[in-house]
Motif scaffolding. Sequence first.
Motif, short mmCIF file in Angstrom:
data_model
loop_
_atom_site.label_atom_id
_atom_site.label_comp_id
_atom_site.label_asym_id
_atom_site.label_seq_id
_atom_site.Cartn_x
_atom_site.Cartn_y
_atom_site.Cartn_z
N HIS A 3 8.43 -16.66 -19.39
CA HIS A 3 9.30 -17.83 -19.25
C HIS A 3 10.72 -17.51 -19.71
CE1 HIS A 3 5.97 -20.19 -18.04
NE2 HIS A 3 5.43 -20.37 -19.23
N LEU A 4 10.83 -16.72 -20.79
CA LEU A 4 12.16 -16.36 -21.30
C LEU A 4 12.91 -15.49 -20.29
CD1 LEU A 4 14.15 -16.46 -23.68
CD2 LEU A 4 13.02 -14.42 -24.60
N ARG A 5 12.23 -14.51 -19.71
CA ARG A 5 12.87 -13.66 -18.69
C ARG A 5 13.31 -14.49 -17.50
NH1 ARG A 5 8.58 -9.85 -19.72
NH2 ARG A 5 7.52 -10.72 -17.91
N GLY A 6 12.44 -15.41 -17.07
CA GLY A 6 12.79 -16.23 -15.92
C GLY A 6 13.97 -17.15 -16.19
N SER A 7 14.05 -17.70 -17.40
CA SER A 7 15.13 -18.63 -17.75
C SER A 7 16.46 -17.91 -17.89
CB SER A 7 14.80 -19.38 -19.03
OG SER A 7 13.61 -20.12 -18.91
N LEU A 8 16.44 -16.68 -18.43
CA LEU A 8 17.68 -15.93 -18.62
C LEU A 8 18.07 -15.11 -17.40
CD1 LEU A 8 17.27 -14.65 -22.30
CD2 LEU A 8 18.66 -16.55 -21.47
N GLY A 9 17.25 -15.16 -16.37
CA GLY A 9 17.60 -14.45 -15.13
C GLY A 9 17.63 -12.95 -15.35
N GLY A 10 18.72 -12.33 -14.89
CA GLY A 10 18.85 -10.88 -14.99
C GLY A 10 19.38 -10.40 -16.32
N LEU A 11 19.45 -11.26 -17.33
CA LEU A 11 19.99 -10.86 -18.63
C LEU A 11 18.98 -10.05 -19.44
CD1 LEU A 11 21.87 -14.13 -19.66
CD2 LEU A 11 22.74 -12.16 -18.41
N LEU A 12 17.69 -10.18 -19.14
CA LEU A 12 16.67 -9.43 -19.85
C LEU A 12 15.97 -8.46 -18.90
CD1 LEU A 12 14.84 -12.01 -22.16
CD2 LEU A 12 16.58 -10.34 -22.77
N SER A 13 15.51 -7.36 -19.46
CA SER A 13 14.79 -6.36 -18.68
C SER A 13 13.47 -6.94 -18.20
CB SER A 13 14.55 -5.11 -19.52
OG SER A 13 13.64 -4.24 -18.88
N GLU A 14 13.11 -6.65 -16.94
CA GLU A 14 11.84 -7.11 -16.39
C GLU A 14 10.65 -6.43 -17.07
OE1 GLU A 14 11.00 -9.45 -14.22
OE2 GLU A 14 13.09 -10.12 -14.14
N ARG A 15 10.89 -5.27 -17.67
CA ARG A 15 9.79 -4.52 -18.30
C ARG A 15 9.65 -4.83 -19.79
NH1 ARG A 15 12.35 -0.86 -14.93
NH2 ARG A 15 13.57 -0.07 -16.69
N LEU A 16 10.42 -5.80 -20.29
CA LEU A 16 10.31 -6.19 -21.69
C LEU A 16 8.93 -6.77 -21.94
CD1 LEU A 16 12.37 -6.18 -24.07
CD2 LEU A 16 12.69 -8.62 -23.64
#
Length: 312
Positions: free
Chosen positions: A150-163
């Motif tokens: 959910h955090l990755r989706g909300s921040l868009g491309g700001l976080l690594s997808e592999r986090l």
Amino acid sequence: MQIEDSVRTDDGASTTDAGPAVPERYDFGRPAALSREHTRALAGAFDAFARLWAMQLTSKARLRSHITVERVTLETYDEYVSTVPATTTLVLCSDEDADARAIIEFPVSTALLWIVKMLGGDSARPLEARSLTPIEFALLRALMDETLGHLRGSLGGLLSERLAVTAVQYNAAFAQIVSAQELVVVARFSMRLADHTESASIALPAAVLLERLTDTTSAPHAAPDPDVVRHHVEEAPVELTLRLASRPMLPGEVLDLAVGDVLTLPHGEDRPLELAIGDHVVAAAAVGANGARLACVITSSDLSRSLVEETP
């Protein structure tokens, strides 16, 4: 410029301690606060995440949850560590192929409550803090994997997808996702779980996050393609209404209507019906038939002013 401080002694005398004001250095490479544009963008993203997180906890942990963003700040890691409890749950997230890290922090007692509720327990109050067992850690990790999504989706491309979730610590000093003086973006949340309120936080290294955020906000917005806009407008479904001219009535008259009452309408027998989209008349039509179904025949697609303004 000098600043004078007056101090009164026990005998009533006043002494003055004057000294030059010492200016505080400002490091332009490490700003003291987020820019207004960055704060607005991050607050919106974390607010969207808070709603998703609350819905997740409500459904997965069977615990009525409401989460709100209190504030988003820029701090050194030392400053962040000093604000979290000495013992707390720190979910460490990292990307093995990149220098991307994150911390999701919340009370240990709250983590234990979620686990108890997921296992079918009926406790509604936080439990006494203790270390998680391997089974409890596995349950919490599964829950936090979804939260991180959910955090990755909300921040868009700001976080690594592999986090991904890698470990759980109970002391922020040992988590150490960055060096003590490096900046982190900290989002603090208020979590209302059933009838009590807890605090939570998320810390993200500022260097990469703000660089990506700057690239995102400064990217030129593509101009809309007129052909694409026209296509969407033409393909949007609308409701057509074939109607008679309307008649105003008082509420009392409407309430007194009964079966068999006859209402006269201000619509001449030789006047075409109105074909309308919402309140906008687009054509005139006459009643017809198409097999066993009623139909209408368009008689004019450009109503004259005299016809539109005609009054009975």
